[in-house]
Design a protein around this motif. Structure first.
Motif, PDB file in Angstrom:
ATOM      1  N   UNK A 128      -6.496 -15.645   2.796  1.00 15.29           N
ATOM      2  CA  UNK A 128      -7.908 -15.533   3.144  1.00 15.29           C
ATOM      3  C   UNK A 128      -8.030 -14.040   3.718  1.00 15.29           C
ATOM      4  N   UNK A 129      -7.461 -13.734   4.923  1.00 13.64           N
ATOM      5  CA  UNK A 129      -7.739 -12.460   5.634  1.00 13.64           C
ATOM      6  C   UNK A 129      -7.605 -11.345   4.680  1.00 13.64           C
ATOM      7  N   UNK A 130      -6.262 -11.417   4.050  1.00  7.30           N
ATOM      8  CA  UNK A 130      -5.985 -10.390   2.984  1.00  7.30           C
ATOM      9  C   UNK A 130      -6.911 -10.211   1.935  1.00  7.30           C
ATOM     10  N   UNK A 131      -7.436 -11.261   1.170  1.00  9.06           N
ATOM     11  CA  UNK A 131      -8.388 -11.107   0.093  1.00  9.06           C
ATOM     12  C   UNK A 131      -9.768 -10.442   0.758  1.00  9.06           C
ATOM     13  N   UNK A 132     -10.305 -10.814   1.789  1.00  8.77           N
ATOM     14  CA  UNK A 132     -11.534 -10.149   2.528  1.00  8.77           C
ATOM     15  C   UNK A 132     -11.033  -8.880   2.553  1.00  8.77           C
ATOM     16  N   UNK A 133     -10.079  -8.575   3.231  1.00 13.63           N
ATOM     17  CA  UNK A 133     -10.048  -7.096   3.442  1.00 13.63           C
ATOM     18  C   UNK A 133      -9.860  -6.369   2.248  1.00 13.63           C
ATOM     19  N   UNK A 134      -9.020  -6.718   1.259  1.00  9.57           N
ATOM     20  CA  UNK A 134      -8.914  -6.004   0.060  1.00  9.57           C
ATOM     21  C   UNK A 134     -10.291  -5.928  -0.706  1.00  9.57           C
ATOM     22  N   UNK A 135     -11.017  -6.940  -0.790  1.00  8.24           N
ATOM     23  CA  UNK A 135     -12.235  -6.893  -1.133  1.00  8.24           C
ATOM     24  C   UNK A 135     -13.485  -5.982  -0.654  1.00  8.24           C
ATOM     25  N   UNK A 136     -13.476  -5.806   0.821  1.00  7.83           N
ATOM     26  CA  UNK A 136     -14.196  -5.036   1.720  1.00  7.83           C
ATOM     27  C   UNK A 136     -13.949  -3.515   1.137  1.00  7.83           C
ATOM     28  N   UNK A 137     -12.463  -3.228   0.968  1.00  6.11           N
ATOM     29  CA  UNK A 137     -12.105  -1.899   0.645  1.00  6.11           C
ATOM     30  C   UNK A 137     -12.227  -1.514  -0.962  1.00  6.11           C
ATOM     31  N   UNK A 138     -12.472  -2.630  -1.594  1.00  6.00           N
ATOM     32  CA  UNK A 138     -12.526  -2.312  -3.098  1.00  6.00           C
ATOM     33  C   UNK A 138     -11.318  -2.189  -3.782  1.00  6.00           C
ATOM     34  N   UNK A 139     -10.446  -2.591  -3.331  1.00  6.47           N
ATOM     35  CA  UNK A 139      -8.933  -2.290  -3.843  1.00  6.47           C
ATOM     36  C   UNK A 139      -8.157  -3.562  -4.187  1.00  6.47           C
ATOM     37  N   UNK A 140      -8.892  -4.678  -4.196  1.00  8.68           N
ATOM     38  CA  UNK A 140      -8.465  -6.086  -4.842  1.00  8.68           C
ATOM     39  C   UNK A 140      -7.896  -5.928  -6.350  1.00  8.68           C
ATOM     40  N   UNK A 141      -8.469  -5.200  -7.194  1.00  7.99           N
ATOM     41  CA  UNK A 141      -7.975  -4.957  -8.516  1.00  7.99           C
ATOM     42  C   UNK A 141      -6.961  -4.012  -8.740  1.00  7.99           C
ATOM     43  N   UNK A 142      -6.817  -3.067  -7.607  1.00  3.64           N
ATOM     44  CA  UNK A 142      -5.954  -2.013  -7.939  1.00  3.64           C
ATOM     45  C   UNK A 142      -4.261  -2.319  -7.877  1.00  3.64           C
ATOM     46  N   UNK A 143      -3.384  -1.466  -8.137  1.00  2.00           N
ATOM     47  CA  UNK A 143      -2.160  -1.745  -8.205  1.00  2.00           C
ATOM     48  C   UNK A 143      -1.605  -2.274  -6.658  1.00  2.00           C
ATOM     49  N   UNK A 144      -2.107  -1.595  -5.778  1.00  2.00           N
ATOM     50  CA  UNK A 144      -1.811  -1.888  -4.355  1.00  2.00           C
ATOM     51  C   UNK A 144      -2.274  -3.213  -4.137  1.00  2.00           C
ATOM     52  N   UNK A 145      -3.532  -3.540  -4.476  1.00  2.00           N
ATOM     53  CA  UNK A 145      -4.159  -4.938  -4.251  1.00  2.00           C
ATOM     54  C   UNK A 145      -3.340  -5.949  -4.928  1.00  2.00           C
ATOM     55  N   UNK A 146      -2.903  -5.611  -6.172  1.00  2.00           N
ATOM     56  CA  UNK A 146      -1.995  -6.783  -6.831  1.00  2.00           C
ATOM     57  C   UNK A 146      -0.658  -6.987  -6.396  1.00  2.00           C
ATOM     58  N   UNK A 147       0.110  -5.930  -5.878  1.00  2.00           N
ATOM     59  CA  UNK A 147       1.325  -5.950  -5.001  1.00  2.00           C
ATOM     60  C   UNK A 147       0.902  -6.923  -3.910  1.00  2.00           C
ATOM     61  N   UNK A 148       0.127  -6.541  -2.907  1.00  2.00           N
ATOM     62  CA  UNK A 148      -0.352  -7.194  -1.895  1.00  2.00           C
ATOM     63  C   UNK A 148      -0.313  -8.566  -2.023  1.00  2.00           C
ATOM     64  N   UNK A 149      -1.288  -9.169  -3.108  1.00  2.00           N
ATOM     65  CA  UNK A 149      -1.623 -10.355  -3.439  1.00  2.00           C
ATOM     66  C   UNK A 149       0.010 -11.147  -3.868  1.00  2.00           C
ATOM     67  N   UNK A 150       0.384 -10.522  -4.849  1.00  3.11           N
ATOM     68  CA  UNK A 150       1.573 -11.037  -5.488  1.00  3.11           C
ATOM     69  C   UNK A 150       2.805 -11.353  -4.247  1.00  3.11           C
ATOM     70  N   UNK A 151       2.867 -10.617  -3.330  1.00  2.00           N
ATOM     71  CA  UNK A 151       3.793 -10.467  -2.256  1.00  2.00           C
ATOM     72  C   UNK A 151       3.383 -11.800  -1.401  1.00  2.00           C
TER      73      UNK A 151
END
Length: 572
Positions: free
Chosen positions: A130-153
């Motif tokens: 939950x914390x990760x998603x909110x942070x990635x969304x606020x930075x606008x990188x949830x759909x980026x490669x870095x965001x996908x790596x973090x979510x997959x992790x």
């Protein structure tokens, strides 16, 4: 009668106080979630005044976790998950082992036994989705490669924690005796049953769910009722998550994530994400409030050094371990810093494991208090860690020769092979991103016999493209080096198939600097950024998903068919 309405009291107090304290935090230039956590502390059982129902708050927070993970699944396809498996699987496993070792060693230094140290270490090793998603969304990188790596992790971490939660009761007697004894047949049987149940759930969702649930959503859409559509989306998220937990033993969060993944196959997935967004945000606030309610401020006064040690393991130790792992796997420094910042916190799984450890008489009660304290502090600090990613990257590159050599290291995927055919080096399409949309475009170009060079930040995708006989380079297309390697100076068309508005602006500016005549087609998700890219960037903009892919394919083919077949000279 009103004093018995504990559910209404809890929701009203949590949302109302979260609004006030979240607003104050925002005015003080702090993340709003700091205010939400503070609201939980105020209405929690460890502070005077009104005390909300902790059990109800925890259940409401669980719904928030389901809806958030469902939303992530709606934007995260199976292809995205498989594309990051080479970094997510080994990275998550090794990082969890390293964090467990650090936390366990610290607990052993405090005099705790093997069982307590192991449970404590594992609790510090897994980050909050939950914390990760909110942070990635606020930075606008949830759909980026870095965001996908973090979510997959974190998906891999969730799967690992499912196994831990199922196996811990079976191994508890052995851990209480200090590790004496051996792994018996019952334990092996439990492990096998758990693995089979999880595998059966995944197969069921990917084989059956991918056909049934999109069809169901289509049938509801045909009724024309917006209320039924929203109800179908929310019901799918909650019921699939609940059913997966009861029937297969997986977590609510993991079940909801796969529910979102299967509904992504529907053409109405974007509408489903938008319709459920307000509900997801409201319940996400309740999650942070519930975390605050678990916090006993006395632990900071009574055990300050232990709290500092716990926070150090979570924020510093885990981050360094993740940073080193990502760099060893030959990913860019920016990716390594983003992933390490994403993991610098703990959350819901840590609380569940700590509570189970206490109930099994493995973890002392003070261990649970320290875990909650570490979670609260690390969650409050997490948004700040993301703000340091770019400054730290610039600092390292400016002051460290090793960092500069690492950034410029000889990566065979960072440049086109010397054997690349001439037709790929002039009047070609430079395609940025090889995900769902990018694959459609490159396939259409290949079938039409048109030259295309792919740029992607994901190593697996670049390796896959090269295995198909097409030229591709790894890198961030927002940086000049990647575009230069793709010979943008001689290209006829730049196609940006990644939904990154800020990056798209930089790509267009760099491309036009190197090639003033290059045409641009760009993918966009929002009206404001689409207008900017069309007017200021001079690009042809496409918005949507399925229709976006089809339209970009048609535009790319039409543009390339109108390009003269003669090539320009290198000097011209």
């Amino acid at each position: 009668m009103h004093h018995e309405l504990t559910l209404i009291n809890t929701i009203a107090a949590a949302l109302g106080l979260a609004l006030v304290l979240g607003f104050i935090a925002a005015r003080l230039k702090l993340p709003a979630l700091v205010g939400y956590l503070a609201a939980g502390i105020v209405i929690g059982p460890f502070t005077p005044g009104f005390v909300a129902d902790s059990a109800l708050a925890a259940q409401l927070a669980e719904i928030g976790v389901m809806l958030l993970m469902f939303g992530v699944g709606l934007h995260f396809s199976l292809d995205d998950l498989m594309a990051v498996k080479r970094i997510a699987v080994p990275g998550a496993v090794v990082q969890m082992a390293a964090a467990t070792a650090m936390g366990g060693a610290m607990a052993h230094f405090w005099g705790w036994d093997l069982g307590a140290a192991l449970v404590f270490g594992i609790s510090l090793s897994v980050a909050s989705t939950v914390v990760l998603l909110k942070a990635l969304e606020s930075k606008g990188v949830l759909d980026s490669v870095n965001g996908r790596i973090a979510v997959g992790w974190l998906v891999v971490e969730d799967l690992a924690m499912v196994l831990v939660l199922v196996l811990l009761p079976a191994v508890a007697p052995m851990l209480r005796t200090g590790g004496a004894g051996s792994i018996d047949a019952e334990l092996w049987g439990t492990l096998v049953r758990t693995l089979l149940a999880v595998a059966a759930f995944v197969v069921l969702m990917l084989v059956v769910g991918r056909r049934v649930f999109p069809w169901l959503l289509w049938q509801v859409t045909r009724t024309g009722s917006r209320e039924l559509f929203t109800l179908c989306v929310v019901a799918a998220a909650v019921t699939i998550a609940f059913g997966s937990a009861k029937l297969f033993g997986v977590s609510f969060a993991l079940g909801a994530f796969f529910a979102g993944m299967v509904l992504r196959e529907s053409e109405f997935s974007h509408r489903a994400a938008e319709e459920s967004l307000p509900l997801r945000d409201a319940f996400a606030v309740l999650f942070f409030v519930s975390v605050g309610m678990l916090f006993d401020p006395r632990v900071i006064v009574e055990r300050p050094l232990q709290v500092i040690g716990v926070v150090a393991v979570i924020v510093v130790g885990k981050s360094i371990a993740a940073l080193a792992l990502v760099l060893l796997l030959r990913y860019p420094l920016n990716t390594a810093l983003t992933v390490s910042a994403s993991l610098a916190q703990i959350g819901e799984f840590s609380f569940i494991l700590a509570a189970l450890g206490v109930s099994l008489q493995l973890l002392p009660p003070e261990g649970q208090s320290l875990i909650v304290a570490g979670a609260l502090i690390s969650i409050a600090l997490n948004p700040l860690t993301f703000t340091f990613v770019e400054p730290i990257e610039r600092w390292f590159l400016a002051r460290s020769e090793l960092a500069r050599r690492y950034a410029q290291r000889d990566d065979p995927l960072a440049e086109l092979p010397a054997s690349t055919e001439e037709r790929y080096l002039a009047r070609q399409v430079v395609l940025v991103g090889h995900g769902r949309v990018g694959k459609r475009i490159s396939q259409a170009l290949r079938e039409a016999g048109m030259a295309c060079v792919v740029i992607d930040e994901n190593r697996e995708r670049v390796e896959e493209v090269r295995a198909q006989g097409l030229p591709a380079v790894i890198g961030d297309a927002a940086e000049p080096a990647a575009l230069i390697q793709a010979h943008i100076a001689e290209a006829a068309l730049l196609v940006i198939a990644v939904p990154d508005a800020l990056g798209a602006r930089r790509m267009i500016e760099t491309a036009r600097t190197l090639n003033a005549q290059v045409q641009v087609a760009v993918r966009s998700q929002h009206g404001d950024e689409a207008r900017w890219l069309a007017t200021e960037g001079g690009a042809r903009v496409f918005v949507g998903e399925e229709e976006l892919a089809q339209a970009m394919v048609r535009h790319t083919l039409a543009t390339m068919q109108s390009v003269p077949t003669t090539t320009r000279s290198r000097g011209g």
